[in-house]
Write a protein that holds these residues in place. Sequence first.
Motif, PDB file in Angstrom:
ATOM      1  N   SER A   2       0.851  -1.185   0.000  1.00 22.70           N
ATOM      2  CA  SER A   2       0.000   0.000   0.000  1.00 22.70           C
ATOM      3  C   SER A   2       0.889   1.239   0.000  1.00 22.70           C
ATOM      4  CB  SER A   2      -0.896   0.023   1.248  1.00 22.70           C
ATOM      5  OG  SER A   2      -1.790  -1.081   1.263  1.00 22.70           O
ATOM      6  N   PRO A   3       0.338   2.402  -0.355  1.00 26.17           N
ATOM      7  CA  PRO A   3       1.148   3.625  -0.343  1.00 26.17           C
ATOM      8  C   PRO A   3       1.810   3.859   1.009  1.00 26.17           C
ATOM      9  CG  PRO A   3      -0.932   4.023  -1.465  1.00 26.17           C
ATOM     10  CD  PRO A   3      -1.030   2.649  -0.869  1.00 26.17           C
ATOM     11  N   ILE A   4       3.055   4.312   0.937  1.00 30.94           N
ATOM     12  CA  ILE A   4       3.834   4.631   2.142  1.00 30.94           C
ATOM     13  C   ILE A   4       4.262   6.087   2.031  1.00 30.94           C
ATOM     14  CG2 ILE A   4       5.806   4.037   3.586  1.00 30.94           C
ATOM     15  CD1 ILE A   4       3.856   1.723   3.290  1.00 30.94           C
ATOM     16  N   ILE A   5       3.980   6.861   3.055  1.00 38.46           N
ATOM     17  CA  ILE A   5       4.287   8.291   3.040  1.00 38.46           C
ATOM     18  C   ILE A   5       5.289   8.600   4.147  1.00 38.46           C
ATOM     19  CG2 ILE A   5       3.321  10.613   3.264  1.00 38.46           C
ATOM     20  CD1 ILE A   5       0.656   9.436   2.307  1.00 38.46           C
ATOM     21  N   GLY A   6       6.364   9.290   3.801  1.00 41.28           N
ATOM     22  CA  GLY A   6       7.358   9.680   4.789  1.00 41.28           C
ATOM     23  C   GLY A   6       6.835  10.787   5.693  1.00 41.28           C
ATOM     24  N   LEU A   7       7.015  10.630   6.998  1.00 40.43           N
ATOM     25  CA  LEU A   7       6.538  11.601   7.982  1.00 40.43           C
ATOM     26  C   LEU A   7       7.670  12.032   8.898  1.00 40.43           C
ATOM     27  CD1 LEU A   7       3.256   9.765   9.112  1.00 40.43           C
ATOM     28  CD2 LEU A   7       3.465  11.532   7.349  1.00 40.43           C
TER      29      LEU A   7
END
Length: 271
Positions: free
Chosen positions: A150-155
Amino acid sequence: MVLKAVIPAAGYGTRNLPVTKSIPKEMFPIHDRPVIDYIVSEAINAGLKEILIILSRNKTEIMNYFDRSIELEWYLTKHHKSNLIQGIEPPKINIQYIRQPEALGLGHAIQMGKSFAGSDPFVVMLPDQLCLHQPPPLSNMIRLYKQYKSPIIGLHSVKEELLKNYGVVSGKQVQDEVYQIHSIIEKPIINPPSTLAIMGRYILTSDIFAALDHIEKDAAGEIQLTDALNRLCQKNPAYGYVFKEKWYDTSIESEYMKAQLYAYRMNKQNG
């Protein structure tokens, strides 16, 4: 497998005028290399094989930087400085370019990568947000994508007074440094949902293109990637990976100078 990256580099760099009138902000030097060189090296070190750089018509310097300079190589050889040629060779990765004809926002730039990405997952790397830690954390995001598909977003955890400059997520922690994202708000002026801000690295699936097609332009006439991601994560799982490493926003003067100092110290330490 995640093997492709899209680097949006077509913006005007208005925060850095007047220098960006003639010098792309992606070409600002950090020690002896431009910012975008660090980004491409990060992609290579993470095992990526192909890069698409989105340019505007006044940023051919980026193309020239990653090309061979036959004249310079000849000059260095003639003047017994051929030992320097290795340092100016093009990176060992396939780089393609496409022009964004108008500055219509990050979402529009990503749309231009549709044929490049095809049905494959791909990384988006914002070139003004830089991590000089070695190894860069992009590899951890790729491992996380293999787990969740699934999409992975850097935080990154950001001071509350700075959240108005970023997309901010709300979500539920599902493991160490990993959150399932419920919603995203672009640059909240009041009542941010958390202190977790999006920090310039994404792994996206081809679903993003359909989401972008349904996003209306904002008040500035731009298509925002954050709006499309918010639409996606309310229908399908998306996850955030919280970086612990130090990040620098090189379009902010104070952050740029800190990155310069860090790179100088690391280079001196490594001899």
